[in-house]
Design a protein around this motif. Structure first.
Motif, PDB file in Angstrom:
ATOM      1  N   ALA A 208       1.307  13.277   3.090  1.00 13.28           N
ATOM      2  CA  ALA A 208       2.447  13.154   2.178  1.00 13.28           C
ATOM      3  C   ALA A 208       3.752  12.915   2.923  1.00 13.28           C
ATOM      4  O   ALA A 208       4.685  12.322   2.387  1.00 13.28           O
ATOM      5  N   LYS A 209       3.830  13.370   4.169  1.00  8.53           N
ATOM      6  CA  LYS A 209       5.104  13.233   4.905  1.00  8.53           C
ATOM      7  C   LYS A 209       5.326  11.800   5.394  1.00  8.53           C
ATOM      8  O   LYS A 209       6.441  11.447   5.763  1.00  8.53           O
ATOM      9  N   HIS A 210       4.296  10.995   5.422  1.00  5.53           N
ATOM     10  CA  HIS A 210       4.454   9.622   5.898  1.00  5.53           C
ATOM     11  C   HIS A 210       5.027   8.713   4.820  1.00  5.53           C
ATOM     12  O   HIS A 210       4.793   8.912   3.631  1.00  5.53           O
ATOM     13  N   LYS A 211       5.754   7.702   5.285  1.00  2.66           N
ATOM     14  CA  LYS A 211       6.387   6.750   4.378  1.00  2.66           C
ATOM     15  C   LYS A 211       5.648   5.411   4.454  1.00  2.66           C
ATOM     16  O   LYS A 211       4.881   5.182   5.400  1.00  2.66           O
ATOM     17  N   PRO A 212       5.882   4.523   3.469  1.00  2.00           N
ATOM     18  CA  PRO A 212       5.223   3.211   3.527  1.00  2.00           C
ATOM     19  C   PRO A 212       5.435   2.524   4.880  1.00  2.00           C
ATOM     20  O   PRO A 212       4.519   1.892   5.408  1.00  2.00           O
TER      21      PRO A 212
ATOM     22  N   ALA B 253       2.831   0.642   7.412  1.00  3.49           N
ATOM     23  CA  ALA B 253       3.057  -0.765   7.775  1.00  3.49           C
ATOM     24  C   ALA B 253       3.164  -0.916   9.292  1.00  3.49           C
ATOM     25  O   ALA B 253       2.567  -1.834   9.877  1.00  3.49           O
ATOM     26  N   ASN B 254       3.876  -0.002   9.940  1.00  5.84           N
ATOM     27  CA  ASN B 254       4.047  -0.095  11.399  1.00  5.84           C
ATOM     28  C   ASN B 254       2.746   0.130  12.156  1.00  5.84           C
ATOM     29  O   ASN B 254       2.547  -0.440  13.227  1.00  5.84           O
TER      30      ASN B 254
ATOM     31  N   LEU C 154       0.652   3.232  -0.289  1.00  5.87           N
ATOM     32  CA  LEU C 154      -0.233   2.267   0.383  1.00  5.87           C
ATOM     33  C   LEU C 154       0.052   0.845  -0.118  1.00  5.87           C
ATOM     34  O   LEU C 154       0.134  -0.108   0.668  1.00  5.87           O
ATOM     35  N   THR C 155       0.235   0.727  -1.422  1.00  8.93           N
ATOM     36  CA  THR C 155       0.548  -0.566  -2.033  1.00  8.93           C
ATOM     37  C   THR C 155       1.862  -1.123  -1.477  1.00  8.93           C
ATOM     38  O   THR C 155       1.938  -2.298  -1.084  1.00  8.93           O
ATOM     39  N   THR C 156       2.873  -0.278  -1.434  1.00  8.04           N
ATOM     40  CA  THR C 156       4.189  -0.700  -0.926  1.00  8.04           C
ATOM     41  C   THR C 156       4.088  -1.156   0.522  1.00  8.04           C
ATOM     42  O   THR C 156       4.680  -2.178   0.904  1.00  8.04           O
ATOM     43  N   ALA C 157       3.333  -0.427   1.333  1.00  7.75           N
ATOM     44  CA  ALA C 157       3.167  -0.796   2.749  1.00  7.75           C
ATOM     45  C   ALA C 157       2.578  -2.201   2.860  1.00  7.75           C
ATOM     46  O   ALA C 157       3.066  -3.029   3.646  1.00  7.75           O
ATOM     47  N   LEU C 158       1.544  -2.475   2.083  1.00  5.03           N
ATOM     48  CA  LEU C 158       0.882  -3.787   2.156  1.00  5.03           C
ATOM     49  C   LEU C 158       1.791  -4.892   1.616  1.00  5.03           C
ATOM     50  O   LEU C 158       1.880  -5.971   2.208  1.00  5.03           O
ATOM     51  N   LEU C 159       2.482  -4.621   0.520  1.00  2.50           N
ATOM     52  CA  LEU C 159       3.384  -5.632  -0.049  1.00  2.50           C
ATOM     53  C   LEU C 159       4.543  -5.922   0.903  1.00  2.50           C
ATOM     54  O   LEU C 159       4.959  -7.076   1.052  1.00  2.50           O
ATOM     55  N   ASP C 160       5.041  -4.893   1.576  1.00  2.00           N
ATOM     56  CA  ASP C 160       6.134  -5.083   2.545  1.00  2.00           C
ATOM     57  C   ASP C 160       5.663  -5.945   3.715  1.00  2.00           C
ATOM     58  O   ASP C 160       6.397  -6.806   4.192  1.00  2.00           O
TER      59      ASP C 160
END
Ligand code: NI
Length: 205
Positions: A186-190, A194-195, A86-92
């Motif tokens: 778990a199968k979802h990626k950052p 983000a998308n 979740l953090t990575t998604a927001l930072l990206d």
């Protein structure tokens, strides 16, 4: 042997909770003609305490896109991975110039015995700066988890301070009215997170 069987049973319960949840969700997506009000999906009222010691309810987050994750700070693997995702998604998104302030990530502890607000103060800052840790009485946490249909249970342990919690690990994406939109497993990626958020966000001024 005993612990292996307990782990297996815990996994079965988690799968059962998830399957039950899927079954529950199914009618909401197929009977769009009759319902106009809330879908009856996951989510609902909660009254908890933030890691800063402030009492809040779900109403305090109206107008925000809540990303709700139930877990516990002593979790050795799954919780930190999902919170980091979740953090990575927001930072990206921020790197791409998006203002992520309409998004409110929430970490609701299902282990309030150990996850006091003070304990969460050491854990929550390891992730995105906007993350808010929430905890409360056993009853308040149970009520919140029930609203989101999140299963959790304490595993048997000989040591009162050393134990694991089994729990459903999903990120609930809620709209600005607090209604369920989507979930991430778990199968979802950052990038998946983000998308999903990108069309709802504006570029930072
Ligand atoms: Ni966990």
């Amino acid at each position: 042997m005993k612990s292996v069987r307990l782990i297996a049973w815990g996994a079965v319960l988690i799968v059962m909770a998830f399957v039950g949840f899927k079954m529950f969700m199914a009618p909401a997506t197929t009977s769009s003609t009759t319902t106009t009000a809330t879908s009856g999906g996951p989510g609902g009222p909660f009254a908890l305490t933030t890691h800063s010691g402030k009492t809040v309810t779900d109403k305090d987050f109206l107008g925000k896109y809540m990303m709700v994750y139930f877990g516990y700070s002593y979790c050795p693997d799954v919780c930190p991975l999902e919170l980091q995702k979740l953090t990575t998604a927001l930072l990206d998104l921020e790197k791409e110039g998006f203002d992520t302030s309409p998004v409110q990530p929430l970490f609701i502890s299902i282990d309030p015995a150990r996850d006091t607000p003070e304990a969460l103060q050491d854990y929550v800052p390891l992730f995105h700066p906007s993350l808010i840790g929430l905890t409360g009485s056993e009853d308040a946490v149970k009520a919140a988890a029930n609203e989101y249909k999140v299963y959790y249970a304490r595993r048997e342990s000989d040591d009162v301070n050393e134990y694991l919690m089994d729990h459903l690990s999903v990120i609930f994406f809620m709209d600005q009215s607090g209604n369920y939109k989507q979930l991430f497993t778990a199968k979802h990626k950052p990038a998946d997170i983000a998308n999903a958020l990108k069309p709802l966000l504006k570029k930072a001024a």
